[in-house]
Design an enzyme around this catalytic site. Sequence first.
Site, PDB file in Angstrom:
ATOM      1  N   GLY A  21       0.807  -1.218   0.000  1.00  0.00           N
ATOM      2  CA  GLY A  21       0.000   0.000   0.000  1.00  0.00           C
ATOM      3  C   GLY A  21       0.836   1.262   0.000  1.00  0.00           C
ATOM      4  N   ASN A  22       0.172   2.387   0.355  1.00  0.00           N
ATOM      5  CA  ASN A  22       0.796   3.716   0.265  1.00  0.00           C
ATOM      6  C   ASN A  22       1.370   3.900  -1.143  1.00  0.00           C
ATOM      7  OD1 ASN A  22       3.421   5.724   1.373  1.00  0.00           O
ATOM      8  ND2 ASN A  22       1.283   6.223   1.642  1.00  0.00           N
ATOM      9  N   LEU A  23       0.478   3.740  -2.092  1.00  0.00           N
ATOM     10  CA  LEU A  23       0.902   3.591  -3.487  1.00  0.00           C
ATOM     11  C   LEU A  23       1.412   4.894  -4.089  1.00  0.00           C
ATOM     12  CD1 LEU A  23      -2.016   1.316  -4.690  1.00  0.00           C
ATOM     13  CD2 LEU A  23       0.181   0.658  -3.701  1.00  0.00           C
TER      14      LEU A  23
ATOM     15  N   GLY B 246       5.414   4.497  -8.879  1.00  0.00           N
ATOM     16  CA  GLY B 246       6.148   3.253  -9.128  1.00  0.00           C
ATOM     17  C   GLY B 246       5.198   2.058  -9.099  1.00  0.00           C
ATOM     18  N   HIS B 247       4.277   2.046  -8.123  1.00  0.00           N
ATOM     19  CA  HIS B 247       3.294   0.955  -8.058  1.00  0.00           C
ATOM     20  C   HIS B 247       2.374   0.982  -9.277  1.00  0.00           C
ATOM     21  CE1 HIS B 247       4.089   1.418  -3.603  1.00  0.00           C
ATOM     22  NE2 HIS B 247       4.269   0.130  -3.775  1.00  0.00           N
TER      23      HIS B 247
ATOM     24  N   LEU C 213      11.302   6.179  -6.505  1.00  0.00           N
ATOM     25  CA  LEU C 213      10.071   6.354  -5.737  1.00  0.00           C
ATOM     26  C   LEU C 213       9.948   5.205  -4.725  1.00  0.00           C
ATOM     27  CD1 LEU C 213       7.419   7.588  -8.316  1.00  0.00           C
ATOM     28  CD2 LEU C 213       9.190   8.860  -7.094  1.00  0.00           C
ATOM     29  N   SER C 214       9.529   5.573  -3.524  1.00  0.00           N
ATOM     30  CA  SER C 214       9.384   4.591  -2.449  1.00  0.00           C
ATOM     31  C   SER C 214       8.394   5.130  -1.435  1.00  0.00           C
ATOM     32  CB  SER C 214      10.749   4.378  -1.766  1.00  0.00           C
ATOM     33  OG  SER C 214      10.570   3.797  -0.480  1.00  0.00           O
TER      34      SER C 214
END
Length: 279
Positions: A27-29, A32-33, A180-181
């Site tokens: 989650g916490n998209l 990148g996701h 991205l993270s």
Amino acid sequence: MQIIHTLDDLHCWRADNTDVALVPTMGNLHDGHLALVELARQHAARVVVSIFVNPLQFGPNEDFSRYPRTLEADCARLKAIGVDAVFSPDATELFPQPQRYHVEPPELANELCGAFRPGHFRGVATIVLKLLNLVQPRVAVFGRKDYQQLAIIRGLCADLNVPVQIVASDTVRADDGLALSSRNGFLSPTERAEAPRLYRLLGEIRQQLVDGKRNFSALENAAAQTLSEHGWRVDYIAIRTPVLELPVTADRQFVVLGAAHLGRTRLIDNIELTATKNL
Ligand code: PAF
């Protein structure tokens, strides 16, 4: 888009949807996701994204409790890009009793990030196998940013004959190069300005390898030293072969990996170097 919380509902959805790609996430998209989702869509008729902050992969002093949980916003983003289903189970659904059986990954799980996060990849491999068994996708998509995770999941599926195709998605970066993270949100403005240095230094090592330098430990140490001088606490900077064999055995292909802390936030990144005129 269907939001599924229980194993029963997942089984029903799965019965109606045969050609499925799974994108496992915590989650916490971020973008990148979404790139993982786009790639998944190219590989199967239906895409399901799992959202589960997996307690098995966090150490006792790690950020499990403060890991951002943003299910509503995540679902809105996934709905907007046409995801077919979100599988977001409670811990009680996945662990009706404490997990007794675990995947024991090979020695690679104790190297690199594993040396600093004991048990992390055992927890990752165990939850990924559970998710693959539950969803039974034809394809599962993982990011190259988590390079060691990807290598371990590929090994897991090969060794245990898990009938799934693992597809890797390229790292998505901010304009200044920072990968991205979900953890980037923990960085203070000063730390955020400093954070791209990790990628820059990995890129400098890559260039030196292209230029024919082969003094691996000198290259690793110099980058680690530079990070320390700029306030980072370095876990490792490492030059490996793409399958993460230790030590480097082939002279043709490398991956340069790094993990280091800025304040309370641990960042990881990597750059691959495949055949070039010099290699
Ligand atoms: O990469 C992640 O977000 C997690 O490690 C994963 C693969 C979803 C397993 O919890």
